[in-house]
Design an enzyme around this catalytic site. Structure first.
Site, PDB file in Angstrom:
ATOM      1  N   ASP A 163     -16.191 -21.243  13.336  1.00 55.71           N
ATOM      2  CA  ASP A 163     -17.352 -20.360  13.263  1.00 55.71           C
ATOM      3  C   ASP A 163     -17.774 -19.966  11.850  1.00 55.71           C
ATOM      4  O   ASP A 163     -18.934 -19.990  11.515  1.00 55.71           O
ATOM      5  CB  ASP A 163     -17.072 -19.070  14.035  1.00 55.71           C
ATOM      6  CG  ASP A 163     -16.232 -19.315  15.264  1.00 55.71           C
ATOM      7  OD1 ASP A 163     -16.284 -20.434  15.801  1.00 55.71           O
ATOM      8  OD2 ASP A 163     -15.514 -18.392  15.690  1.00 55.71           O
ATOM      9  N   GLU A 213      -2.455 -16.872  13.749  1.00 52.45           N
ATOM     10  CA  GLU A 213      -3.703 -17.595  14.002  1.00 52.45           C
ATOM     11  C   GLU A 213      -3.972 -18.608  12.875  1.00 52.45           C
ATOM     12  O   GLU A 213      -4.406 -19.726  13.118  1.00 52.45           O
ATOM     13  CB  GLU A 213      -4.845 -16.587  14.123  1.00 52.45           C
ATOM     14  CG  GLU A 213      -6.130 -17.151  14.676  1.00 52.45           C
ATOM     15  CD  GLU A 213      -7.200 -16.068  14.855  1.00 52.45           C
ATOM     16  OE1 GLU A 213      -6.932 -14.888  14.493  1.00 52.45           O
ATOM     17  OE2 GLU A 213      -8.294 -16.389  15.346  1.00 52.45           O
TER      18      GLU A 213
HETATM   19  C1  9WN Z   1     -15.635 -16.812  18.843  1.00 53.84           C
HETATM   20  C2  9WN Z   1     -10.473 -18.143  20.386  1.00 53.84           C
HETATM   21  C3  9WN Z   1     -11.594 -18.482  19.424  1.00 53.84           C
HETATM   22  C4  9WN Z   1     -11.515 -19.940  18.938  1.00 53.84           C
HETATM   23  C5  9WN Z   1     -12.457 -20.228  17.790  1.00 53.84           C
HETATM   24  C6  9WN Z   1     -12.212 -19.190  16.690  1.00 53.84           C
HETATM   25  C7  9WN Z   1     -12.400 -17.775  17.254  1.00 53.84           C
HETATM   26  C8  9WN Z   1     -14.207 -16.492  18.395  1.00 53.84           C
HETATM   27  C9  9WN Z   1     -14.187 -15.221  17.551  1.00 53.84           C
HETATM   28  O1  9WN Z   1     -11.502 -17.568  18.334  1.00 53.84           O
HETATM   29  O2  9WN Z   1     -13.753 -17.653  17.656  1.00 53.84           O
HETATM   30  O3  9WN Z   1     -15.617 -17.877  19.763  1.00 53.84           O
HETATM   31  O4  9WN Z   1     -14.391 -14.144  18.142  1.00 53.84           O
HETATM   32  O5  9WN Z   1     -13.998 -15.268  16.344  1.00 53.84           O
HETATM   33  O6  9WN Z   1     -13.034 -19.403  15.609  1.00 53.84           O
HETATM   34  O7  9WN Z   1     -12.243 -21.537  17.304  1.00 53.84           O
HETATM   35  O8  9WN Z   1     -11.815 -20.817  19.995  1.00 53.84           O
HETATM   36  O9  9WN Z   1      -9.233 -18.466  19.817  1.00 53.84           O
END
Ligand code: 9WN
Length: 454
Positions: free
Chosen positions: A189, A424
């Site tokens: 993101d 993470e």
């Molecule tokens: C938005 C769940 C997700 C991953 C993504 C990561 C993060 C979410 C956020 O977490 O994104 O989808 O709220 O930041 O970037 O790759 O799937 O782990």
């Protein structure tokens, strides 16, 4: 290999030998603790629902020790597949309180699309289609082969529908690669890969719906995207939602519209897996093989910058590549048909000082060139090492016989979780862990790194 790199490899390898079994047990425990009945949350605190590409990574890791739950994870996700084939990026757990995550089901209002399966049970966007690959990888080491074949038969039409959706509805300019409409769809993101496009959006404050971030209540603001970036995220999500998720209107409803190397390479890698699944269950692999040739050709024609010797995302509105030295540039290593000269160029870049810090105690592979002015050791996707991007590159390098570099990446990944736990993501220079802890895909992919035969 230079002396310092030999030292890095020895340093990391030394960490794994005696700890292997207990590391696997600890990783399995994280997945058990994050299991919520029919799926796994990425993190109890920060991500309390089911995420699409997380579910695939989690299933691969879990399949080494619990095949039924690994399969159930993907069945749960695909039960929420939209009728047009779209696999949503979040499946919401209706019992989780509304303030546990933003944007939640009310914001997405998925029922505005006639394709959403249950009113407001999902988000309205997708994530990288790594699921066919996950299903096929799980089958490779399945002990219960009959159940696994039955699972392949159940999943095959759903996976085909997912791929058909991307080919049919997500290629508004006909370039042969799937477009994404939001950085959240990329999975990476906050990557600097999107900075230029987000910066050019010129968003009027009145066009950003009122919202409150809950992630900052649960995570260090130095790790998470800035408020300005979140404003852009919310604006883009609202624009697509307000078009009722009508993909026929993408050229007007999606100001952010790109085809990227990571999403496209995963799509291609999964297309090859679809062909293998088809053979295993007596279906015709021909259409998948033909699609793979088309996608591979489009990757080279549309995303390869011969001058820089790198793959970049293409902005589909301006029809221009977006050069930025990020980890997404290496994902086409997952294409088995990549020309050797291109593999050489990608490996040279991966082994350069930009992506390969060469000192004992440094870790591979940063998600952004360490030489870029915007490189950030902590902020998510803007420098730190993640296990999933390492795992994808590990597979890509193995596919092309680049075993030494692949092994360095695996050793570094294992050393990181041994040192800092299943965080993470990780600071590349000291290996400290950041973001949420007990993060499911870090645990799952550590298991795969440790258990997959060399
Ligand atoms: C938005 C769940 C997700 C991953 C993504 C990561 C993060 C979410 C956020 O977490 O994104 O989808 O709220 O930041 O970037 O790759 O799937 O782990």
């Amino acid at each position: 290999m230079s002396d310092s790199r030999e030292t890095v490899l020895r340093h990391h390898t030394r960490l794994i030998g005696p700890e292997r079994a207990s590391l696997i047990r600890a990783a399995e425990q994280v997945l058990q603790d994050n299991w919520v009945g029919a799926s796994t949350v990425p993190s109890r605190s920060l991500y309390p629902h089911q995420w699409s590409w997380d579910a695939a990574f989690i299933s691969i890791g879990r399949s080494w020790f619990d095949e039924p739950r690994a399969r159930l994870e993907l069945l749960t996700l695909f039960d929420a597949q939209w009728s047009n084939g779209m696999v949503p990026h979040i499946v919401f757990d209706q019992a989780t309180p509304a303030d546990a995550y933003f944007p939640g089901p009310d914001f997405w209002d998925a029922g505005r699309s006639g394709h959403a399966p249950r009113r407001n049970g999902t988000s309205g966007i997708t994530q990288p289609p790594i699921h066919a690959r996950a299903v096929w990888e799980m089958h490779q080491h399945a002990k219960d082969v009959d159940s696994s074949l039955a699972f392949l038969r159940t999943m095959y039409p759903r996976l085909v529908a997912q791929h058909d959706y991307l080919a049919r509805d997500r290629d508004p300019t006909g370039i042969g690669l799937p477009a994404i409409v939001h950085p959240w769809e990329s999975g990476l993101d906050d990557s600097p890969a999107w900075d230029r496009l987000l910066g050019a959006l010129a968003i009027a404050p009145a066009d950003i719906p009122a919202y409150r971030r809950f992630d900052l209540d649960r995570a260090d603001p130095a790790d998470r995207p800035t408020n300005a970036t979140y404003d852009a995220f919310v604006y883009l999500a609202a624009r697509y939602r307000d078009s009722d998720y009508r993909d026929a209107d993408l050229l007007t409803s999606a100001p952010f519209l790109i085809a990227g190397p990571l999403f496209s390479a995963i799509y291609l890698w999964s297309t090859h897996a679809l062909a293998d699944i088809a053979v295993a269950i007596g279906q015709d692999p021909g259409p998948h093989r033909a699609a793979a040739v088309r996608i591979s050709t489009a990757l080279m024609e549309r995303l390869w910058d011969a001058h820089d010797g790198a793959f970049y995302p293409r902005d589909l509105h301006a029809d221009r590549l977006q050069p930025e030295e990020t980890i997404v540039s290496f994902a086409p290593l997952l294409d088995p048909a990549l020309p050797v000269a291109v593999v050489d160029a990608l490996c040279a870049r991966l082994e350069s000082i930009c992506f390969h810090p060469e000192a004992p105690g440094h870790f591979l592979i940063p998600t952004y060139s360490v030489r870029s002015p915007g490189f950030d050791v902590r902020r998510y996707w803007r420098g730190p090492v993640w296990l999933n991007t390492n795992w994808l590159l590990w597979h890509g390098l193995r596919l092309h016989g680049r075993l030494r570099l692949a092994e360095e990446i695996a050793a570094s990944s294992i050393a990181l979780v041994a040192r800092s736990g299943f965080r993470e993501y990780f600071e590349p220079f000291d290996g400290s862990g950041h973001g949420t802890d007990d993060f499911s895909w870090s645990a799952a992919l550590a298991i795969d790194f440790l258990r997959r035969p060399a």
